[in-house]
Design a protein around this motif. Structure first.
Motif, PDB file in Angstrom:
ATOM      1  N   GLN A 161      59.417 -23.745   4.748  1.00 26.49           N
ATOM      2  CA  GLN A 161      60.371 -24.667   4.781  1.00 26.49           C
ATOM      3  C   GLN A 161      60.592 -25.486   6.189  1.00 26.49           C
ATOM      4  O   GLN A 161      60.753 -26.566   6.131  1.00 26.49           O
ATOM      5  CB  GLN A 161      61.758 -24.010   4.528  1.00 26.49           C
ATOM      6  CG  GLN A 161      61.880 -23.415   3.067  1.00 26.49           C
ATOM      7  CD  GLN A 161      62.997 -22.647   2.880  1.00 26.49           C
ATOM      8  OE1 GLN A 161      64.040 -22.555   3.604  1.00 26.49           O
ATOM      9  NE2 GLN A 161      63.251 -22.343   1.478  1.00 26.49           N
ATOM     10  N   ARG A 162      60.485 -24.977   7.335  1.00 30.14           N
ATOM     11  CA  ARG A 162      60.405 -25.479   8.490  1.00 30.14           C
ATOM     12  C   ARG A 162      59.339 -26.748   8.456  1.00 30.14           C
ATOM     13  O   ARG A 162      59.605 -27.963   8.998  1.00 30.14           O
ATOM     14  CB  ARG A 162      60.276 -24.886   9.650  1.00 30.14           C
ATOM     15  CG  ARG A 162      60.534 -25.289  10.894  1.00 30.14           C
ATOM     16  CD  ARG A 162      60.805 -24.383  12.030  1.00 30.14           C
ATOM     17  NE  ARG A 162      59.425 -23.481  12.302  1.00 30.14           N
ATOM     18  CZ  ARG A 162      59.437 -22.308  12.084  1.00 30.14           C
ATOM     19  NH1 ARG A 162      60.267 -21.766  11.492  1.00 30.14           N
ATOM     20  NH2 ARG A 162      58.041 -21.439  12.120  1.00 30.14           N
ATOM     21  N   GLU A 163      58.214 -26.256   8.084  1.00 31.24           N
ATOM     22  CA  GLU A 163      57.100 -27.273   8.331  1.00 31.24           C
ATOM     23  C   GLU A 163      57.363 -28.362   7.236  1.00 31.24           C
ATOM     24  O   GLU A 163      56.700 -29.491   7.583  1.00 31.24           O
ATOM     25  CB  GLU A 163      55.539 -26.305   7.821  1.00 31.24           C
ATOM     26  CG  GLU A 163      55.131 -25.445   9.062  1.00 31.24           C
ATOM     27  CD  GLU A 163      53.863 -24.867   8.532  1.00 31.24           C
ATOM     28  OE1 GLU A 163      53.494 -24.923   7.371  1.00 31.24           O
ATOM     29  OE2 GLU A 163      53.274 -24.403   9.477  1.00 31.24           O
ATOM     30  N   ALA A 164      57.752 -27.877   6.175  1.00 28.50           N
ATOM     31  CA  ALA A 164      57.989 -28.954   4.945  1.00 28.50           C
ATOM     32  C   ALA A 164      59.127 -30.040   5.732  1.00 28.50           C
ATOM     33  O   ALA A 164      58.856 -31.253   5.507  1.00 28.50           O
ATOM     34  CB  ALA A 164      58.777 -28.586   3.695  1.00 28.50           C
ATOM     35  N   ARG A 165      60.198 -29.622   6.332  1.00 34.30           N
ATOM     36  CA  ARG A 165      61.092 -30.369   6.883  1.00 34.30           C
ATOM     37  C   ARG A 165      60.514 -31.391   8.240  1.00 34.30           C
ATOM     38  O   ARG A 165      60.841 -32.424   8.050  1.00 34.30           O
ATOM     39  CB  ARG A 165      62.169 -29.804   7.303  1.00 34.30           C
ATOM     40  CG  ARG A 165      63.405 -29.067   6.679  1.00 34.30           C
ATOM     41  CD  ARG A 165      64.684 -28.530   7.071  1.00 34.30           C
ATOM     42  NE  ARG A 165      64.004 -27.442   8.224  1.00 34.30           N
ATOM     43  CZ  ARG A 165      64.212 -26.076   7.858  1.00 34.30           C
ATOM     44  NH1 ARG A 165      64.341 -25.856   6.525  1.00 34.30           N
ATOM     45  NH2 ARG A 165      63.923 -25.345   8.635  1.00 34.30           N
ATOM     46  N   GLU A 166      59.719 -30.669   8.983  1.00 30.77           N
ATOM     47  CA  GLU A 166      58.906 -31.251   9.886  1.00 30.77           C
ATOM     48  C   GLU A 166      57.958 -32.433   9.249  1.00 30.77           C
ATOM     49  O   GLU A 166      58.069 -33.584   9.943  1.00 30.77           O
ATOM     50  CB  GLU A 166      58.234 -30.605  10.834  1.00 30.77           C
ATOM     51  CG  GLU A 166      59.278 -29.345  11.554  1.00 30.77           C
ATOM     52  CD  GLU A 166      58.437 -28.550  12.435  1.00 30.77           C
ATOM     53  OE1 GLU A 166      57.002 -28.432  12.233  1.00 30.77           O
ATOM     54  OE2 GLU A 166      58.920 -27.988  13.525  1.00 30.77           O
ATOM     55  N   GLN A 167      57.316 -32.197   8.302  1.00 33.06           N
ATOM     56  CA  GLN A 167      56.455 -33.160   7.340  1.00 33.06           C
ATOM     57  C   GLN A 167      57.230 -34.362   7.150  1.00 33.06           C
ATOM     58  O   GLN A 167      56.885 -35.410   7.205  1.00 33.06           O
ATOM     59  CB  GLN A 167      55.791 -32.315   6.644  1.00 33.06           C
ATOM     60  CG  GLN A 167      54.505 -33.277   5.910  1.00 33.06           C
ATOM     61  CD  GLN A 167      53.568 -33.975   6.841  1.00 33.06           C
ATOM     62  OE1 GLN A 167      53.123 -33.122   7.802  1.00 33.06           O
ATOM     63  NE2 GLN A 167      53.200 -35.023   6.843  1.00 33.06           N
ATOM     64  N   ALA A 168      58.292 -34.046   6.422  1.00 29.79           N
ATOM     65  CA  ALA A 168      59.289 -34.772   5.857  1.00 29.79           C
ATOM     66  C   ALA A 168      59.565 -35.828   6.910  1.00 29.79           C
ATOM     67  O   ALA A 168      59.906 -37.098   6.729  1.00 29.79           O
ATOM     68  CB  ALA A 168      60.382 -34.299   4.816  1.00 29.79           C
ATOM     69  N   ALA A 169      59.860 -35.259   7.988  1.00 34.74           N
ATOM     70  CA  ALA A 169      60.569 -36.227   9.140  1.00 34.74           C
ATOM     71  C   ALA A 169      59.344 -36.985   9.712  1.00 34.74           C
ATOM     72  O   ALA A 169      59.755 -38.313  10.028  1.00 34.74           O
ATOM     73  CB  ALA A 169      61.176 -35.126  10.473  1.00 34.74           C
ATOM     74  N   ARG A 170      58.301 -36.440   9.821  1.00 42.48           N
ATOM     75  CA  ARG A 170      57.187 -37.249  10.445  1.00 42.48           C
ATOM     76  C   ARG A 170      56.760 -38.489   9.202  1.00 42.48           C
ATOM     77  O   ARG A 170      56.534 -39.620   9.785  1.00 42.48           O
ATOM     78  CB  ARG A 170      55.872 -36.351  10.635  1.00 42.48           C
ATOM     79  CG  ARG A 170      55.935 -35.589  11.704  1.00 42.48           C
ATOM     80  CD  ARG A 170      54.489 -35.026  12.086  1.00 42.48           C
ATOM     81  NE  ARG A 170      54.323 -34.018  11.040  1.00 42.48           N
ATOM     82  CZ  ARG A 170      54.458 -32.841  11.086  1.00 42.48           C
ATOM     83  NH1 ARG A 170      55.204 -32.229  12.100  1.00 42.48           N
ATOM     84  NH2 ARG A 170      54.068 -31.870  10.094  1.00 42.48           N
ATOM     85  N   ASP A 171      56.884 -38.169   8.046  1.00 42.28           N
ATOM     86  CA  ASP A 171      56.565 -39.101   6.903  1.00 42.28           C
ATOM     87  C   ASP A 171      57.736 -40.090   6.879  1.00 42.28           C
ATOM     88  O   ASP A 171      57.398 -41.576   6.872  1.00 42.28           O
ATOM     89  CB  ASP A 171      56.545 -38.461   5.544  1.00 42.28           C
ATOM     90  CG  ASP A 171      55.477 -37.479   5.349  1.00 42.28           C
ATOM     91  OD1 ASP A 171      54.299 -37.687   6.208  1.00 42.28           O
ATOM     92  OD2 ASP A 171      55.503 -36.691   4.691  1.00 42.28           O
ATOM     93  N   GLU A 172      59.083 -39.893   7.261  1.00 44.73           N
ATOM     94  CA  GLU A 172      60.086 -40.833   7.011  1.00 44.73           C
ATOM     95  C   GLU A 172      59.960 -41.676   8.474  1.00 44.73           C
ATOM     96  O   GLU A 172      60.098 -42.689   8.170  1.00 44.73           O
ATOM     97  CB  GLU A 172      61.467 -39.975   7.184  1.00 44.73           C
ATOM     98  CG  GLU A 172      62.432 -40.843   7.433  1.00 44.73           C
ATOM     99  CD  GLU A 172      62.777 -41.765   6.042  1.00 44.73           C
ATOM    100  OE1 GLU A 172      63.211 -43.074   6.239  1.00 44.73           O
ATOM    101  OE2 GLU A 172      62.149 -41.512   4.907  1.00 44.73           O
TER     102      GLU A 172
END
Length: 398
Positions: A161-172
């Motif tokens: 979940q932390r990696e998903a949040r970080e990836q979502a932040a990078r994508d955003e």
């Protein structure tokens, strides 16, 4: 998804268990003269249990039966009791931790049944008590492995979940950079295109127009290239995620001047400078980019001669920003955009407004007219504590 329990290095486990079982059993057998003395076969069986633990990653389905078989054969041959059970206990825990639930409970149940049957056949009055105690320990070992498995899965899920949040932040963030690149390129190239067209059209009749046109092109290209380099540096990960301060509303007169150099008559109305400074950076950047894109569309597509940009703070009159909202309105007298599909620029303006909790509306000023004009209106809520005393009236620049 089940994840196998990793734990300490396998070689270290095998070596430690082998030493404990062999050395411990040698000392234990010296105090049990009524049992079969240790021989070569006994040591082979003592080492077979720890050796089976080496299969915990390559063949976890073989590990537990092999350990149970070696311990069962050792006891069935009448050798002395000792820490021979350690390899079986670890095999049960590791098998349960690896998610092999049915196999673990089956082997543990078979071992418990063998203990109870052996105690009943022996006729010892305390044999059944020891058998039930051993069965309880087998269940405890399985539950320990289950606990390790659940904890490992929870840790892995939190990590995912932390990696998903970080990836979502990078994508955003990269989406925001893409919007910035679009805004900068579209705005600058539009001005360059307009000024170049003016220079070509009037160059022969009025050569004096060449110099101001080229100066405008030079200034626009210089500023846009600097911003593009910064943004592309972030995309290449050669620069930090905040390559430059976000644009603020004090740069709004520069946008108006750029549009004027492109032949558009622009009026700009803003709140007092002190009130503007109190606005959050995210609000100022969103408003700046919306005005930038709107003026770019007016210059490129509308055929308008005039445009009015009005920024106003609305809401509670008490000191502070809580409950206030910033309205951004861009009106022009061009042909309008009714029936024209929205492009990336309009989509970007909507996304910028939504990112700060606001909204964007586009509509013709007067649908009854042949050239109705067009209005872009954004409403952006202003949150957070005040940065200082709120200033008063609005000022207008033209």
């Amino acid at each position: 998804m089940q994840r196998r329990f990793r734990g300490p290095p396998t070689a270290a486990i095998v070596a430690a268990v082998a030493v404990i079982e062999v050395v411990g059993t040698v000392f234990a057998s010296a105090r049990q003269p009524d049992h079969r003395p240790l021989d070569a076969l006994a040591f082979v069986l003592l080492l077979a249990g720890p050796a089976s633990l080496a299969l915990r990653r390559r063949a976890p389905l073989v590990m537990l039966p092999a350990a149970a078989a070696s311990v069962g054969a050792y006891l069935a041959l009448g050798y002395a009791w000792g820490p021979v059970f350690l390899s079986l206990a670890l095999a049960i825990v590791l098998s349960a931790a690896a998610g092999k639930r049915w196999q673990t409970w089956t082997v543990a149940g078979v071992c418990a049944a063998v203990l109870v049957a052996a105690a009943a056949a022996g006729g010892d009055e305390f044999g059944l008590v020891r058998a039930f105690a051993g069965s309880s320990w087998l269940a405890i070992l399985v539950l320990m492995g289950e606990g390790i498995r659940l904890r490992t899965e929870r840790v892995a899920e939190r990590h995912r979940q932390r990696e998903a949040r970080e990836q979502a932040a990078r994508d955003e963030y990269r989406l925001a950079l893409a919007r910035d690149i679009h805004d900068v390129v579209a705005h600058s190239l539009s001005l360059i295109n307009v000024r170049a067209s003016v220079a070509l059209h009037l160059g022969e009749k009025d050569p004096a127009q060449f110099r101001p046109a080229l100066e405008a092109i030079k200034a626009a290209s210089k500023d846009s290239l600097a911003e593009i380099r910064q943004l592309l540096g972030v995309l290449r990960e050669d620069a930090p995620l905040s390559p430059a301060p976000p644009p603020r509303l004090d740069r709004m007169p520069g946008l108006a001047d750029d549009a004027r150099r492109a032949g558009l008559e622009v009026s700009l109305t803003q709140p007092d400078a002190i009130a503007v400074q109190q606005l959050p950076d995210t609000v100022q950047e969103a408003a700046y980019r919306i005005v930038q894109e709107a003026l770019t569309n007016v210059v490129r597509h509308s055929g308008a001669r005039k445009a009015a940009v009005v920024l106003a703070l609305e809401g509670p009159t008490a000191a502070g920003n809580r409950g206030k909202q910033l309205t951004v309105t861009i009106d022009d007298d061009g042909a309008g955009a009714a029936g024209v599909p929205e492009g990336n620029g309009v989509t970007g303006m909507r996304e910028r407004a939504a990112a700060v909790g606001g909204s964007l509306h586009l509509a013709p000023l007067d649908p009854a007219r042949p050239h109705p004009g067009w209005r872009v209106r954004a409403v952006i809520p202003v949150a957070g504590p005040p940065a200082g005393p709120v200033a008063g009236p609005e000022r207008e620049s033209r």
